[in-house]
Write an enzyme that holds these catalytic residues in place. Structure first.
Site, PDB file in Angstrom:
ATOM      1  N   ARG A  15       0.831  -1.207   0.000  1.00 38.52           N
ATOM      2  CA  ARG A  15       0.000   0.000   0.000  1.00 38.52           C
ATOM      3  C   ARG A  15       0.866   1.257   0.000  1.00 38.52           C
ATOM      4  NH1 ARG A  15      -0.476   4.626   2.826  1.00 38.52           N
ATOM      5  NH2 ARG A  15      -0.119   3.497   4.766  1.00 38.52           N
ATOM      6  N   ASP A  16       1.494   1.583   1.113  1.00 40.68           N
ATOM      7  CA  ASP A  16       2.295   2.815   1.198  1.00 40.68           C
ATOM      8  C   ASP A  16       3.452   2.740   0.196  1.00 40.68           C
ATOM      9  OD1 ASP A  16       3.598   5.133   2.099  1.00 40.68           O
ATOM     10  OD2 ASP A  16       3.164   4.721   4.194  1.00 40.68           O
ATOM     11  N   HIS A 206       4.928   4.339  12.711  1.00 42.77           N
ATOM     12  CA  HIS A 206       4.918   4.269  11.240  1.00 42.77           C
ATOM     13  C   HIS A 206       5.910   5.335  10.760  1.00 42.77           C
ATOM     14  CE1 HIS A 206       2.728   3.902   7.252  1.00 42.77           C
ATOM     15  NE2 HIS A 206       3.298   5.093   7.110  1.00 42.77           N
ATOM     16  N   HIS A 208       8.718   6.992   8.354  1.00 43.00           N
ATOM     17  CA  HIS A 208       9.398   7.081   7.055  1.00 43.00           C
ATOM     18  C   HIS A 208      10.860   7.413   7.340  1.00 43.00           C
ATOM     19  CE1 HIS A 208       5.978   6.773   4.164  1.00 43.00           C
ATOM     20  NE2 HIS A 208       5.332   6.903   5.312  1.00 43.00           N
ATOM     21  N   CYS A 239       4.004   9.241   0.746  1.00 47.25           N
ATOM     22  CA  CYS A 239       2.654   9.691   0.451  1.00 47.25           C
ATOM     23  C   CYS A 239       2.713  10.700  -0.692  1.00 47.25           C
ATOM     24  CB  CYS A 239       2.056  10.335   1.698  1.00 47.25           C
ATOM     25  SG  CYS A 239       0.452  11.077   1.388  1.00 47.25           S
ATOM     26  N   ASN A 248       9.287   4.230   3.549  1.00 45.07           N
ATOM     27  CA  ASN A 248       9.063   3.774   4.927  1.00 45.07           C
ATOM     28  C   ASN A 248      10.342   3.103   5.404  1.00 45.07           C
ATOM     29  OD1 ASN A 248       6.156   3.448   3.591  1.00 45.07           O
ATOM     30  ND2 ASN A 248       5.911   3.557   5.795  1.00 45.07           N
TER      31      ASN A 248
HETATM   32  P1  HMG Z   1     -12.670  14.351  -2.020  1.00 39.83           P
HETATM   33  O1  HMG Z   1     -11.377  14.788  -2.599  1.00 39.83           O
HETATM   34  O2  HMG Z   1     -13.170  15.077  -0.824  1.00 39.83           O
HETATM   35  O3  HMG Z   1     -13.750  14.446  -3.121  1.00 39.83           O
HETATM   36  O4  HMG Z   1     -12.495  12.799  -1.658  1.00 39.83           O
HETATM   37  P2  HMG Z   1     -15.138  13.744  -3.328  1.00 39.83           P
HETATM   38  O5  HMG Z   1     -15.630  13.035  -2.120  1.00 39.83           O
HETATM   39  O6  HMG Z   1     -15.998  14.770  -3.949  1.00 39.83           O
HETATM   40  O7  HMG Z   1     -14.746  12.663  -4.424  1.00 39.83           O
HETATM   41  C1  HMG Z   1     -13.920  12.999  -5.552  1.00 39.83           C
HETATM   42  C2  HMG Z   1     -14.002  11.846  -6.520  1.00 39.83           C
HETATM   43  O8  HMG Z   1     -13.498  10.672  -5.896  1.00 39.83           O
HETATM   44  C3  HMG Z   1     -15.438  11.518  -6.939  1.00 39.83           C
HETATM   45  O9  HMG Z   1     -15.366  10.954  -8.229  1.00 39.83           O
HETATM   46  C4  HMG Z   1     -15.819  10.435  -5.951  1.00 39.83           C
HETATM   47  O10 HMG Z   1     -16.832   9.593  -6.459  1.00 39.83           O
HETATM   48  C5  HMG Z   1     -14.511   9.679  -5.816  1.00 39.83           C
HETATM   49  P3  HMG Z   1     -15.757  11.819  -9.531  1.00 39.83           P
HETATM   50  O11 HMG Z   1     -17.171  12.261  -9.273  1.00 39.83           O
HETATM   51  O12 HMG Z   1     -14.786  12.998  -9.540  1.00 39.83           O
HETATM   52  O13 HMG Z   1     -15.575  10.874 -10.664  1.00 39.83           O
HETATM   53  N1  HMG Z   1     -14.371   8.993  -4.543  1.00 39.83           N
HETATM   54  C6  HMG Z   1     -13.940   7.731  -4.420  1.00 39.83           C
HETATM   55  N2  HMG Z   1     -13.582   6.813  -5.347  1.00 39.83           N
HETATM   56  C7  HMG Z   1     -13.197   5.625  -4.882  1.00 39.83           C
HETATM   57  N3  HMG Z   1     -13.125   5.302  -3.572  1.00 39.83           N
HETATM   58  C8  HMG Z   1     -13.471   6.206  -2.636  1.00 39.83           C
HETATM   59  C9  HMG Z   1     -13.906   7.486  -3.054  1.00 39.83           C
HETATM   60  N4  HMG Z   1     -14.290   8.580  -2.387  1.00 39.83           N
HETATM   61  C10 HMG Z   1     -14.566   9.506  -3.307  1.00 39.83           C
HETATM   62  N5  HMG Z   1     -13.382   5.889  -1.354  1.00 39.83           N
HETATM   63  C11 HMG Z   1     -10.903  11.304  -0.660  1.00 39.83           C
HETATM   64  C12 HMG Z   1     -11.944  12.419  -0.473  1.00 39.83           C
HETATM   65  C13 HMG Z   1     -10.310  11.018   0.687  1.00 39.83           C
HETATM   66  C14 HMG Z   1     -11.612  10.092  -1.219  1.00 39.83           C
HETATM   67  C15 HMG Z   1      -9.809  11.770  -1.647  1.00 39.83           C
HETATM   68  O14 HMG Z   1      -9.311  12.991  -1.257  1.00 39.83           O
HETATM   69  C16 HMG Z   1      -8.682  10.768  -1.755  1.00 39.83           C
HETATM   70  O15 HMG Z   1      -8.844   9.656  -2.273  1.00 39.83           O
HETATM   71  N6  HMG Z   1      -7.439  11.173  -1.329  1.00 39.83           N
HETATM   72  C17 HMG Z   1      -6.243  10.316  -1.404  1.00 39.83           C
HETATM   73  C18 HMG Z   1      -5.834   9.936  -0.021  1.00 39.83           C
HETATM   74  C19 HMG Z   1      -4.697   8.937  -0.028  1.00 39.83           C
HETATM   75  O16 HMG Z   1      -4.865   7.798  -0.434  1.00 39.83           O
HETATM   76  N7  HMG Z   1      -3.494   9.376   0.428  1.00 39.83           N
HETATM   77  C20 HMG Z   1      -2.381   8.500   0.589  1.00 39.83           C
HETATM   78  C21 HMG Z   1      -2.552   7.570   1.765  1.00 39.83           C
HETATM   79  S1  HMG Z   1      -2.334   8.350   3.363  1.00 39.83           S
HETATM   80  C22 HMG Z   1      -0.655   8.122   3.722  1.00 39.83           C
HETATM   81  O17 HMG Z   1       0.089   7.684   2.883  1.00 39.83           O
HETATM   82  C23 HMG Z   1      -0.168   8.417   5.115  1.00 39.83           C
HETATM   83  C24 HMG Z   1       0.045   7.147   5.953  1.00 39.83           C
HETATM   84  O18 HMG Z   1       0.921   6.251   5.312  1.00 39.83           O
HETATM   85  C25 HMG Z   1       0.611   7.517   7.330  1.00 39.83           C
HETATM   86  C26 HMG Z   1       1.855   8.393   7.257  1.00 39.83           C
HETATM   87  O19 HMG Z   1       2.827   8.043   6.589  1.00 39.83           O
HETATM   88  O20 HMG Z   1       1.805   9.445   7.908  1.00 39.83           O
HETATM   89  C27 HMG Z   1      -1.304   6.405   6.173  1.00 39.83           C
HETATM   90 MG    MG Z   2       3.086   6.359   5.343  1.00 35.46          MG
END
Ligand code: HMG
Ligand code: MG
Length: 301
Positions: A15-16, A206, A208, A239, A248
């Site tokens: 995933r990450d 967690h 990095h 991310c 990571n």
């Molecule tokens: P939003 O940006 O607020 O917008 O979504 P929305 O809710 O209006 O949706 C936008 C579009 O996404 C729409 O499609 C929705 O249908 C679709 P369109 O009408 O434009 O065709 N949509 C989805 N599609 C599939 N699955 C869903 C979903 N939800 C909405 N669940 C949202 C909010 C959170 C979904 C969006 O901003 C997003 O996907 N962001 C990406 C977040 C992400 O994956 N980041 C990386 C992981 S976090 C990380 O790495 C940190 C971590 O490792 C810890 C650390 O290191 O600190 C965990």
């Molecule tokens: Mg991470």
């Protein structure tokens, strides 16, 4: 000093590790998870149910879960930011879901397009649906030792948010040093604040390794009894919404450290070597693990 007898490693490479890379085939994503399972990892984050336009490499996570040959002793987990995400994850029969927020408002906005308070509201249907399905929910807090946009982050803010996620039903909270800013004394001081409000048994690190501090930070926390470590095979990871984030901490490096400390983890170094090879030879990604590179070199002698 009270080193734990054993540590649970949560493998976040599929995933990450892959989320910021060019998309891999579903077959390769499945193979990576299976190699990690064969190596003895028992808790694997295999994908994300997020907007595919935002994180293209995690599109088709439902197909990854559908095609996996599962081992019933392994927890296969996925990130689920909202109602739509948890519905997809439950339909894909995941064993565990993870909600993710941040201790930095700016990072939270960039990453999931809402404020920290709004993120907690969005998690309510995720927690409810998961609970109804009997699926555990893990929580993440990002930017715990600093933010790419806001700089310093107040440790008390991290502690309060951690407590909030536990109170809302998360079984564990993983503390993300998202762009690898922390150093060991800082890590100790942060966890001191958090453990004033939440038990160490419900916390994971967690980290990095952007600035090469992750292993030192983990050792500092192992001395305090840390029992859960997130890591990624070959040090993959980062991310897409955290500029400057790199990998990571590597699973190979964590396993090497734990072996040296006599801490049990259940992972085979030979098994990990197969996964490291797959990352470099089949996925075409660099190995950023010092122990992984050493093992590859030794195997090629
Ligand atoms: P939003 O940006 O607020 O917008 O979504 P929305 O809710 O209006 O949706 C936008 C579009 O996404 C729409 O499609 C929705 O249908 C679709 P369109 O009408 O434009 O065709 N949509 C989805 N599609 C599939 N699955 C869903 C979903 N939800 C909405 N669940 C949202 C909010 C959170 C979904 C969006 O901003 C997003 O996907 N962001 C990406 C977040 C992400 O994956 N980041 C990386 C992981 S976090 C990380 O790495 C940190 C971590 O490792 C810890 C650390 O290191 O600190 C965990
Ligand atoms: Mg991470």
């Amino acid at each position: 000093m009270s080193l734990p007898q054993s540590v649970r490693i949560v493998e976040v490479g599929p995933r990450d590790g892959l989320q910021g890379e060019k998309p891999q085939s579903v077959a390769n994503r499945v193979k990576l998870v299976e190699l990690l399972a064969d190596a003895g990892l028992r808790h694997i984050e295999a994908g994300s149910f997020v907007a595919p336009g935002r994180v293209p490499a995690m599109a088709d996570s439902d197909k990854v879960f559908a095609e996996l040959q599962r081992n019933s002793e392994i927890v296969y987990a996925a990130l689920t930011p909202n109602r739509r995400g948890v519905e997809g994850a439950l339909a894909a029969n995941v064993d565990e879901v993870a909600i993710f927020t941040a201790a930095s408002e700016t990072f939270c906005q960039k990453n999931i397009n809402c404020s920290i308070a709004e993120s907690l509201d969005r998690f309510t249907p995720v927690l409810d649906a998961a609970k109804a399905a009997g699926v555990r929910v893990r929580g993440y807090v990002s930017c715990v030792m600093g933010c790419p946009y806001e700089g310093n982050i107040e440790p008390q803010k991290v502690a309060t948010l951690t407590r909030e996620l536990l109170d809302r039903g998360c079984f564990e909270v993983s503390l993300g040093d998202t762009i690898g800013l922390g150093t060991p004394v800082q890590a100790k001081q942060l966890f001191e604040k958090i453990t004033a409000v939440a038990p160490m048994e419900q916390l994971a690190a967690h980290f990095h390794n952007t600035r090469g501090q992750a292993i030192a930070n983990l050792y500092a926390l192992l001395e305090e009894g840390l029992g859960v470590i997130d890591s990624a095979i070959s040090g993959l990871g980062g991310c897409p919404y955290a500029p400057g984030a790199s990998g990571n901490v590597a699973t190979e490096d964590v396993v090497y450290l734990l072996n040296g400390l006599g801490i049990e983890h259940g992972i085979s170094q030979d098994g990990l070597l197969q996964a490291t090879r797959f990352v470099t030879e089949e996925l075409g990604l660099p190995c950023r693990s010092a122990a992984g590179l050493a093992a590859l070199a030794q195997a090629n002698e």
